[in-house]
Design an enzyme around this catalytic site. Sequence first.
Site, short mmCIF file in Angstrom:
data_model
loop_
_atom_site.label_atom_id
_atom_site.label_comp_id
_atom_site.label_asym_id
_atom_site.label_seq_id
_atom_site.Cartn_x
_atom_site.Cartn_y
_atom_site.Cartn_z
N PRO A 1 0.82 -1.23 0.00
CA PRO A 1 0.00 0.00 0.00
C PRO A 1 0.85 1.28 0.00
CG PRO A 1 -0.91 -1.58 1.54
CD PRO A 1 0.44 -2.12 1.10
N TYR A 2 1.92 1.27 0.80
CA TYR A 2 2.81 2.44 0.84
C TYR A 2 3.45 2.68 -0.52
CZ TYR A 2 6.76 5.40 2.09
OH TYR A 2 7.67 6.42 2.13
#
Length: 128
Positions: free
Chosen positions: A16-17
């Site tokens: 996600p990052y």
Amino acid sequence: MEGLGSDGRTIPGLIPYGTSKRAVRYFTEGFAKEIKDGPVIIGTISPGMVLTDLLLEPLRKNPPNKKQMIRIYNLLANDIDTVTPFLVRKMTENKKNGAKIAWLTSGKVMMKFLMAPFSKRDVVSKYL
């Protein structure tokens, strides 16, 4: 602000990052083209490895590869107070639309790894 993943690399546990950082690059490159002759400029900053909680929290949990992580961080990472003045100066000097302002460049990484056997640099221990 770019970060891990903005170049397309994927790291398990940080998907996600990394996705958000890849989106920043995509957006910035596209928007810079759309506004290329306008009164506003857009660009990215890439601070490299900065000793924030994102890097330090995993170390504080004593992972099995803690020694290796500390070695890499001591080699490549920097304090916020080291990186920030450089980035701010470069941003205020920049006049180019679509510019990428980077602290930890490929050349710096290569040089740090070449010099690693001689380095006694310790930027991590004060945070642990």
